[in-house]
Scaffold this active site. Structure first.
Site, PDB file in Angstrom:
ATOM      1  N   ASP A 174      -1.859  -2.856  12.522  1.00 21.48           N
ATOM      2  CA  ASP A 174      -2.755  -2.064  13.735  1.00 21.48           C
ATOM      3  C   ASP A 174      -4.294  -2.277  13.742  1.00 21.48           C
ATOM      4  O   ASP A 174      -4.850  -2.714  12.633  1.00 21.48           O
ATOM      5  CB  ASP A 174      -2.267  -0.789  13.728  1.00 21.48           C
ATOM      6  CG  ASP A 174      -2.426  -0.093  12.433  1.00 21.48           C
ATOM      7  OD1 ASP A 174      -2.687  -0.713  11.261  1.00 21.48           O
ATOM      8  OD2 ASP A 174      -3.096   1.199  12.549  1.00 21.48           O
ATOM      9  N   GLU A 177      -2.075   2.253   9.910  1.00 16.48           N
ATOM     10  CA  GLU A 177      -2.836   2.591   8.957  1.00 16.48           C
ATOM     11  C   GLU A 177      -4.321   3.200   9.374  1.00 16.48           C
ATOM     12  O   GLU A 177      -4.845   3.814   8.752  1.00 16.48           O
ATOM     13  CB  GLU A 177      -3.266   1.299   8.390  1.00 16.48           C
ATOM     14  CG  GLU A 177      -4.046   1.183   6.685  1.00 16.48           C
ATOM     15  CD  GLU A 177      -5.628   1.324   7.028  1.00 16.48           C
ATOM     16  OE1 GLU A 177      -6.226   1.683   6.003  1.00 16.48           O
ATOM     17  OE2 GLU A 177      -5.991   1.036   8.204  1.00 16.48           O
TER      18      GLU A 177
END
Length: 353
Positions: A73, A127
């Protein structure tokens, strides 16, 4: 649908292909699909999909296992897509944090048929948002055998040098209380905001520790990062809160760091709102020494918190090694020099034999 990822392609081209698949936190399904498909079709690895995390590993019976981890991400796009290659520098959202590192991992997965160590590749989601959503934590809870190993390499940006361990972090709220009164008769109250003055003086006088562990120098930090208080423009406030963040060297446990802050702010109400342990460098471990030798450089301390702490908590040494300047992460100007992508790849190739 985007073109399939070519894992054997030049890792810079692979980085650009990953960057061009938007994957803001909570919206990683498309990139996870592409990574899963490529790993299944282009490698002999065992592959498992877990939510929007993709896991792959060798099972060669080697005496040691190395876990390589990277999140898929990014922070929200900031007018910095698609990827652009200019004068040996690749620009775009996620180039630094951390699709350059992901590309290195994927290229290794497809082009290292007989590594010296068994390998586990962990590509995970979420994350960049609250830790409770971190896909690595979900994998740890539900598929813990996939995170077992003798060394973990988190391919977060480190300017292509080994950053060993990481600092711990604790955030507290220091609360002062008083008594309300009308400001026209302020002497009848007790101003809580004024009471925070002593806390600020203690912070101003604070001298952070400098700690050396395994040759790595960790500098601690203590900073006020937020303040709140006040009732109305004509009322003496009866409560004020100062938020303080402490980055502590990994020779301290989270409990020791908390006790340190409670002692420093003795006389005030202290509430812990966030607490994460650090990670010791672990440079004495034989497998870590192999990696350091392959890098040809000198490891440095990680001045910040990364997911290496999650692996350290599982009982294995863990380091950061990835392309890109971490100070550019989350910025509109995010970019990675292509030579650092290739440098990280070559270090890991030498390490894996």
């Amino acid at each position: 649908m985007a073109d399939p990822l070519d894992l054997a392609a030049d890792p810079v081209e692979l980085t650009a292909a990953l960057v061009d698949i938007p994957s803001v936190s909570r919206d990683e399904a498309r990139i996870a699909d592409a990574v899963e498909r490529a790993l299944r079709e282009q490698t002999p690895l065992e592959v498992v999909r877990h939510g929007d995390a993709v896991l792959a590993r060798t099972n060669l019976g080697r005496p040691n296992r190395v876990v390589l981890a990277g999140h898929l991400d990014t922070v929200p796009v900031n007018d910095n897509l698609p990827a652009r290659l200019v004068d040996g520098v690749l620009h775009g959202c996620g180039t630094v944090d951390m699709k350059g590192g992901d590309a290195v991992m994927l290229h290794l997965a497809a082009t290292t048929p007989a590594p010296r160590h068994d390998l586990t590749f962990v590509f995970y989601d979420c994350e960049e948002i609250e830790a409770v959503h971190n896909g690595l934590g979900r994998v740890e809870r539900e598929l813990p055998e996939w995170l077992r190993g003798d060394l973990a390499i988190v391919c977060e940006p480190s300017n292509a040098v080994i950053e060993a361990g990481c600092q711990g972090t604790v955030r507290v709220e220091v609360r002062a209380t008083g008594a309300r009164a009308h400001t026209a008769r302020g002497w009848m109250g007790v101003n809580a905001i004024h009471a925070l003055g002593e806390v600020l003086r203690r912070l101003e006088a604070y001298e952070p520790r400098h700690v050396e562990i395994d040759g790595c120098h960790y500098r601690e930090g203590l900073q006020a990062v937020g303040v709140s208080g006040g009732v109305a423009g004509n009322v003496v406030p009866d409560e004020a809160v100062l938020t303080v963040n402490h980055r502590f060297a990994p020779d301290r446990s989270p409990e020791q760091a908390e006790r340190h802050l409670r002692e420093l702010f003795r006389g005030y109400d202290v509430t812990v709102t966030d607490l994460s342990p650090g990670a010791l460098p672990g440079l004495a471990h034989p497998v870590t020494r192999e990696l350091v030798a392959a890098s040809g450089g000198t490891p440095v301390a990680k001045l910040g918190w990364t997911d290496v702490a999650r692996f350290a908590a599982l009982g294995m040494p863990a380091v950061n090694l990835g392309p890109g300047d971490p100070s550019l992460a989350h910025t509109k100007q995010e970019n990675v020099p292509v030579n650092q992508v290739r440098q990280c790849l070559e270090v890991l190739r030498r390490f894996l034999g």
